[in-house]
Design a protein around this motif. Structure first.
Motif, PDB file in Angstrom:
ATOM      1  N   GLU A 435       0.853  -1.176   0.000  1.00  0.00           N
ATOM      2  CA  GLU A 435       0.000   0.000   0.000  1.00  0.00           C
ATOM      3  C   GLU A 435       0.895   1.234   0.000  1.00  0.00           C
ATOM      4  O   GLU A 435       1.977   1.228   0.583  1.00  0.00           O
ATOM      5  CB  GLU A 435      -0.913   0.019   1.216  1.00  0.00           C
ATOM      6  N   GLU A 436       0.424   2.307  -0.648  1.00  0.00           N
ATOM      7  CA  GLU A 436       1.271   3.471  -0.869  1.00  0.00           C
ATOM      8  C   GLU A 436       0.638   4.720  -0.278  1.00  0.00           C
ATOM      9  O   GLU A 436      -0.579   4.907  -0.331  1.00  0.00           O
ATOM     10  CB  GLU A 436       1.469   3.655  -2.373  1.00  0.00           C
ATOM     11  N   VAL A 437       1.472   5.571   0.319  1.00  0.00           N
ATOM     12  CA  VAL A 437       1.032   6.865   0.825  1.00  0.00           C
ATOM     13  C   VAL A 437       2.027   7.921   0.363  1.00  0.00           C
ATOM     14  O   VAL A 437       3.111   7.608  -0.139  1.00  0.00           O
ATOM     15  CB  VAL A 437       0.933   6.875   2.363  1.00  0.00           C
ATOM     16  N   SER A 438       1.655   9.210   0.562  1.00  0.00           N
ATOM     17  CA  SER A 438       2.524  10.306   0.125  1.00  0.00           C
ATOM     18  C   SER A 438       3.591  10.642   1.152  1.00  0.00           C
ATOM     19  O   SER A 438       4.681  11.100   0.806  1.00  0.00           O
ATOM     20  CB  SER A 438       1.681  11.556  -0.154  1.00  0.00           C
ATOM     21  N   PHE A 439       3.290  10.449   2.428  1.00  0.00           N
ATOM     22  CA  PHE A 439       4.256  10.732   3.487  1.00  0.00           C
ATOM     23  C   PHE A 439       3.869   9.946   4.735  1.00  0.00           C
ATOM     24  O   PHE A 439       2.741   9.451   4.848  1.00  0.00           O
ATOM     25  CB  PHE A 439       4.326  12.232   3.795  1.00  0.00           C
ATOM     26  N   ILE A 440       4.809   9.855   5.673  1.00  0.00           N
ATOM     27  CA  ILE A 440       4.574   9.148   6.944  1.00  0.00           C
ATOM     28  C   ILE A 440       4.905  10.082   8.091  1.00  0.00           C
ATOM     29  O   ILE A 440       5.965  10.733   8.098  1.00  0.00           O
ATOM     30  CB  ILE A 440       5.428   7.874   7.024  1.00  0.00           C
ATOM     31  N   ALA A 441       3.989  10.155   9.037  1.00  0.00           N
ATOM     32  CA  ALA A 441       4.209  10.957  10.241  1.00  0.00           C
ATOM     33  C   ALA A 441       4.245  10.029  11.452  1.00  0.00           C
ATOM     34  O   ALA A 441       3.290   9.304  11.708  1.00  0.00           O
ATOM     35  CB  ALA A 441       3.104  11.999  10.399  1.00  0.00           C
ATOM     36  N   GLY A 442       5.351  10.067  12.179  1.00  0.00           N
ATOM     37  CA  GLY A 442       5.455   9.292  13.407  1.00  0.00           C
ATOM     38  C   GLY A 442       5.027  10.126  14.601  1.00  0.00           C
ATOM     39  O   GLY A 442       5.303  11.327  14.656  1.00  0.00           O
ATOM     40  N   ILE A 443       4.322   9.499  15.550  1.00  0.00           N
ATOM     41  CA  ILE A 443       3.855  10.200  16.748  1.00  0.00           C
ATOM     42  C   ILE A 443       4.680   9.727  17.940  1.00  0.00           C
ATOM     43  O   ILE A 443       4.636   8.550  18.314  1.00  0.00           O
ATOM     44  CB  ILE A 443       2.362   9.934  17.001  1.00  0.00           C
ATOM     45  N   ASP A 444       5.431  10.636  18.528  1.00  0.00           N
ATOM     46  CA  ASP A 444       6.258  10.281  19.676  1.00  0.00           C
ATOM     47  C   ASP A 444       5.385   9.974  20.892  1.00  0.00           C
ATOM     48  O   ASP A 444       4.423  10.685  21.185  1.00  0.00           O
ATOM     49  CB  ASP A 444       7.211  11.434  20.010  1.00  0.00           C
ATOM     50  N   LEU A 455      -5.102  12.685  19.798  1.00  0.00           N
ATOM     51  CA  LEU A 455      -4.610  13.279  18.556  1.00  0.00           C
ATOM     52  C   LEU A 455      -5.205  12.636  17.309  1.00  0.00           C
ATOM     53  O   LEU A 455      -4.712  12.857  16.195  1.00  0.00           O
ATOM     54  CB  LEU A 455      -3.085  13.183  18.513  1.00  0.00           C
ATOM     55  N   GLU A 456      -6.249  11.825  17.477  1.00  0.00           N
ATOM     56  CA  GLU A 456      -6.879  11.213  16.305  1.00  0.00           C
ATOM     57  C   GLU A 456      -7.361  12.236  15.274  1.00  0.00           C
ATOM     58  O   GLU A 456      -7.244  11.995  14.064  1.00  0.00           O
ATOM     59  CB  GLU A 456      -8.031  10.308  16.741  1.00  0.00           C
ATOM     60  N   PRO A 457      -7.906  13.395  15.673  1.00  0.00           N
ATOM     61  CA  PRO A 457      -8.290  14.386  14.641  1.00  0.00           C
ATOM     62  C   PRO A 457      -7.109  14.813  13.768  1.00  0.00           C
ATOM     63  O   PRO A 457      -7.246  14.939  12.551  1.00  0.00           O
ATOM     64  CB  PRO A 457      -8.848  15.552  15.471  1.00  0.00           C
ATOM     65  N   LEU A 458      -5.955  15.043  14.389  1.00  0.00           N
ATOM     66  CA  LEU A 458      -4.760  15.385  13.616  1.00  0.00           C
ATOM     67  C   LEU A 458      -4.353  14.227  12.720  1.00  0.00           C
ATOM     68  O   LEU A 458      -4.061  14.423  11.522  1.00  0.00           O
ATOM     69  CB  LEU A 458      -3.622  15.752  14.566  1.00  0.00           C
ATOM     70  N   SER A 459      -4.335  12.998  13.278  1.00  0.00           N
ATOM     71  CA  SER A 459      -3.971  11.825  12.474  1.00  0.00           C
ATOM     72  C   SER A 459      -4.921  11.646  11.299  1.00  0.00           C
ATOM     73  O   SER A 459      -4.484  11.400  10.166  1.00  0.00           O
ATOM     74  CB  SER A 459      -3.988  10.565  13.349  1.00  0.00           C
ATOM     75  N   ASN A 460      -6.207  11.770  11.560  1.00  0.00           N
ATOM     76  CA  ASN A 460      -7.200  11.586  10.498  1.00  0.00           C
ATOM     77  C   ASN A 460      -7.030  12.628   9.406  1.00  0.00           C
ATOM     78  O   ASN A 460      -7.174  12.321   8.206  1.00  0.00           O
ATOM     79  CB  ASN A 460      -8.613  11.653  11.077  1.00  0.00           C
ATOM     80  N   TYR A 461      -6.722  13.849   9.785  1.00  0.00           N
ATOM     81  CA  TYR A 461      -6.557  14.893   8.769  1.00  0.00           C
ATOM     82  C   TYR A 461      -5.319  14.626   7.908  1.00  0.00           C
ATOM     83  O   TYR A 461      -5.356  14.768   6.681  1.00  0.00           O
ATOM     84  CB  TYR A 461      -6.462  16.271   9.414  1.00  0.00           C
ATOM     85  N   LEU A 462      -4.224  14.231   8.550  1.00  0.00           N
ATOM     86  CA  LEU A 462      -3.019  13.917   7.782  1.00  0.00           C
ATOM     87  C   LEU A 462      -3.263  12.749   6.832  1.00  0.00           C
ATOM     88  O   LEU A 462      -2.766  12.741   5.697  1.00  0.00           O
ATOM     89  CB  LEU A 462      -1.859  13.613   8.732  1.00  0.00           C
ATOM     90  N   GLU A 463      -4.037  11.773   7.270  1.00  0.00           N
ATOM     91  CA  GLU A 463      -4.352  10.648   6.398  1.00  0.00           C
ATOM     92  C   GLU A 463      -5.247  11.078   5.244  1.00  0.00           C
ATOM     93  O   GLU A 463      -5.147  10.554   4.134  1.00  0.00           O
ATOM     94  CB  GLU A 463      -5.002   9.532   7.214  1.00  0.00           C
ATOM     95  N   SER A 464      -6.122  12.078   5.477  1.00  0.00           N
ATOM     96  CA  SER A 464      -6.959  12.585   4.384  1.00  0.00           C
ATOM     97  C   SER A 464      -6.131  13.307   3.335  1.00  0.00           C
ATOM     98  O   SER A 464      -6.555  13.455   2.181  1.00  0.00           O
ATOM     99  CB  SER A 464      -8.031  13.533   4.947  1.00  0.00           C
ATOM    100  N   LEU A 465      -4.919  13.743   3.715  1.00  0.00           N
ATOM    101  CA  LEU A 465      -4.012  14.396   2.765  1.00  0.00           C
ATOM    102  C   LEU A 465      -3.162  13.375   2.007  1.00  0.00           C
ATOM    103  O   LEU A 465      -2.320  13.764   1.193  1.00  0.00           O
ATOM    104  CB  LEU A 465      -3.095  15.365   3.508  1.00  0.00           C
ATOM    105  N   GLY A 466      -3.384  12.093   2.278  1.00  0.00           N
ATOM    106  CA  GLY A 466      -2.612  11.044   1.618  1.00  0.00           C
ATOM    107  C   GLY A 466      -1.475  10.502   2.432  1.00  0.00           C
ATOM    108  O   GLY A 466      -0.652   9.737   1.920  1.00  0.00           O
ATOM    109  N   GLY A 467      -1.404  10.873   3.703  1.00  0.00           N
ATOM    110  CA  GLY A 467      -0.329  10.398   4.547  1.00  0.00           C
ATOM    111  C   GLY A 467      -0.731   9.228   5.417  1.00  0.00           C
ATOM    112  O   GLY A 467      -1.852   8.728   5.348  1.00  0.00           O
ATOM    113  N   ASP A 468       0.207   8.801   6.253  1.00  0.00           N
ATOM    114  CA  ASP A 468      -0.044   7.735   7.217  1.00  0.00           C
ATOM    115  C   ASP A 468       0.585   8.152   8.535  1.00  0.00           C
ATOM    116  O   ASP A 468       1.659   8.767   8.554  1.00  0.00           O
ATOM    117  CB  ASP A 468       0.573   6.421   6.735  1.00  0.00           C
ATOM    118  N   THR A 469      -0.075   7.863   9.634  1.00  0.00           N
ATOM    119  CA  THR A 469       0.484   8.155  10.954  1.00  0.00           C
ATOM    120  C   THR A 469       0.742   6.851  11.684  1.00  0.00           C
ATOM    121  O   THR A 469      -0.084   5.945  11.660  1.00  0.00           O
ATOM    122  CB  THR A 469      -0.469   9.032  11.784  1.00  0.00           C
TER     123      THR A 469
END
Length: 599
Positions: A435-444, A455-469
């Motif tokens: 599976e492919e995404v545009s970017f990956i954001a790690g949560i410390d 932080l699910e709202p932030l994670s969900n928004y980043l995923e809507s931009l094509g990313g993965d958290t």
């Protein structure tokens, strides 16, 4: 790697089908293969168990499988427990009427519990771990059954596959317990069943009462159904090794499942299409639903009533497939068959592929793992390749497999597309499952800042931009940050349980500086309420060292700057969000909607 099978339902009318040739000479017998006595932590002795199961439980087969760590010690009269159980089984066994079998339960909670049959000796957890037990069962030509798999007692390291053990681990409990019968077959056991099948195991379905009271067979109607020509020990052990079984919460249901002449528990080879047939009979117990479950999904069968039969066909487009039947009755009792497998006759199979991260970024390095199993008793050499749609190979390796051997490897890949196909000896095996995404954001989560839920709202928004958290658990290190384009750093609260862990150490700062140097970006989520002064100071020192001129207020809840995005000379972005912005779905979209250039 899951590929959708083409499914054609043929019909569902009773009396219009070919005869069940696979079952022509077989009868169903009902057993309880897992139970205990006072020889471990149960009640009574084996003679009582066998007598009760026969006379009150109305069973055809009863097993006594006392816990192995008790078997090391003698009884009060000096006799050893397992030989005494063997003696009881010999004396109580009566071919044609009742089968008494003796075994033992190997228990090591965390790794799992396994019941073992048809051996003359035993091993215990003080002298064997899980993998040594597999080897012991193989060397002693025994029959193994995974008992109550799941969180409570263990799931055998997520059913890590062992080709040699697969020859002797023949059963798995889908039902276990001596309480309310409709709760004994449950979703956790079913999920573990499917997981074991996906990982390569060949296991027949079983359901046993695991009695610890004097209620062997009579505790409820949980049973293991076994197909045999006649009720003899020889036939029983033959049937268990062949996985000719089903798990049932109903005491007298009859279910038959076959495909192209093979019955439940059998393996078919080199077929691209199979016609399956299911027959069900349990007068007075109508069904709620019947399903055919396979590696690609679930097919609901259009049947109803208490007596029915149906056929369906599958087009097989992969070298390794399995199918089993699940029936739920109106009274919530369940019946689950052993699978029928459809496999390539070369008996070399590719299992358990995965990528890390789970979703890759195009042209960025990632780890790819795979296992290749040789189920032949001779050595095999194969060529493994990963190719794109144009046939260009991104990875090639010639692998020599030992008899009943397993090759495991994790390799690093960098590919321009997720559309990759796996090949064994030049023949396509299946897609790589990427599976492919545009970017990956790690949560410390390592600095007293475990706020994944918040932080699910932030994670969900980043995923809507094509990313993965992805959550980063435990101490941060270069390997954990290597696949992260963004690092989300929530500031810790002032009431952190371990304040020293909330502070960025000199090691953390050096790690973050290296991350910035290679172009990594940060999202700092400010504290909901006052943060720890030491934690705020450590962040400020880091900002100074990388040239970010940001001004945090003294409690870490806000910025005194008009902007919330800063960029270093190396091109790394630092985005600052208040707690309210990061945790409110409406506010996060409003704040970030003008920052599309960052992603």
């Amino acid at each position: 790697m899951r590929r959708v099978l083409k499914i054609v339902l043929l019909c569902a009318l009773a009396g219009l089908f070919f005869s069940f040739s696979a079952f022509a000479q077989l009868h169903i017998f009902y057993g309880n293969l897992h139970a205990h006595t006072s020889y471990s932590d149960g009640a009574g002795d084996p003679w009582e168990a066998y007598t009760h199961a026969r006379d009150y439980g109305k069973l055809d087969i009863q097993g006594v499988t006392d816990h192995c760590h008790y078997l090391q010690y003698p009884l009060a009269d000096g006799s050893m427990r397992l030989p005494k159980t063997f003696q009881a089984a010999r004396e109580m066994n009566e071919d044609g009427r009742f089968l008494a079998i003796a075994g033992f339960e190997w228990t090591l909670t965390g790794q799992g519990h396994i019941t073992v049959y048809d051996t003359q000796h035993f091993t215990h957890r003080d002298e064997s771990d899980l993998f040594q037990l597999y080897e012991w069962i193989y060397e002693n030509d025994g029959i193994g059954s995974f008992a109550h798999p799941g969180v409570k007692y263990g799931d055998f390291y997520d059913f890590v596959y062992d080709p040699k053990a697969d020859q002797v681990m023949n059963l798995i409990e889908l039902g276990n317990g001596s309480t309310y019968v409709s709760r004994c077959i449950n979703e956790e056991y079913l999920e573990r069943y499917e997981r074991a099948l996906v990982r390569g195991w060949h296991l027949g379905a079983a359901a046993n009462q695991d009695n610890h009271q004097a209620n062997w067979g009579s505790a409820n109607t949980l049973r293991t159904g076994v197909f045999m020509e006649s009720l003899t020990l020889e036939n029983l052990y033959k049937a268990l090794r062949a996985r000719h079984t089903f798990a049932t919460e109903d005491a007298d249901v009859k279910i038959y499942f076959e495909g192209n002449g093979a019955m439940m528990g059998d393996i078919l080879y080199d077929l691209d299409r199979v016609t399956f047939r299911v027959e069900y009979s349990d007068p007075g117990d109508t069904i709620l639903e019947a399903q055919a479950i396979y590696s690609g999904g679930v097919l609901t069968l259009p049947v109803q009533g208490d007596v029915w039969e149906t056929t369906f066909s599958l087009s097989i487009d992969k070298p390794y497939e399995w199918v089993f039947i699940r029936v739920e009755q109106d009274d919530s009792n369940e019946v689950i068959t052993s699978p029928i497998w459809i496999q390539d006759s070369k008996r070399v199979y590719l299992f358990n592929t995965f990528s890390f991260p789970a979703r890759i970024v195009r042209d960025q390095p990632f780890k790819y793992g795979y296992e290749i199993a040789n189920l032949n008793e001779e050595e095999r050499t194969i060529l493994f390749e990963i190719k794109n749609d144009e046939g260009e190979a991104f990875f090639q390796k010639t692998i020599t497999l030992e008899p009943l051997g397993l090759f495991k490897e994790v390799v690093e890949l960098r590919v321009p597309t997720k559309a990759l196909t796996l090949y064994l000896d030049g023949l396509p095996y299946g897609d790589a499952g990427l599976e492919e995404v545009s970017f990956i954001a790690g949560i410390d989560t390592s600095h007293e800042n475990y706020f994944l839920k918040e932080l699910e709202p932030l994670s969900n928004y980043l995923e809507s931009l094509g990313g993965d958290t992805i959550p980063l658990k435990g101490s941060l290190n270069p390997a954990k940050l290597s696949n992260c384009h963004w690092l989300i750093m929530p500031l810790p609260p002032s009431d952190a349980m371990l304040p020293s862990f909330a502070v960025l150490t000199a090691r953390d700062v050096e790690l973050f500086k290296q991350y910035v140097t290679r172009g990594g970006h940060f999202i700092f989520v400010l504290s909901k309420e006052k943060s720890l002064p030491a934690a705020i100071d450590s962040c400020k020192r880091f900002f100074e060292e990388v040239g970010v001129s940001v001004h945090l207020d003294e409690d870490g809840t806000a910025l005194s700057d008009p902007e919330n995005v800063f960029t270093t000379k190396s091109g790394s972005h630092f985005l600052f969000l208040t707690w309210e912005e990061a945790t409110d779905p409406n506010r996060i979209s409003e704040v970030l909607k003008g920052l599309g250039h960052l992603w």
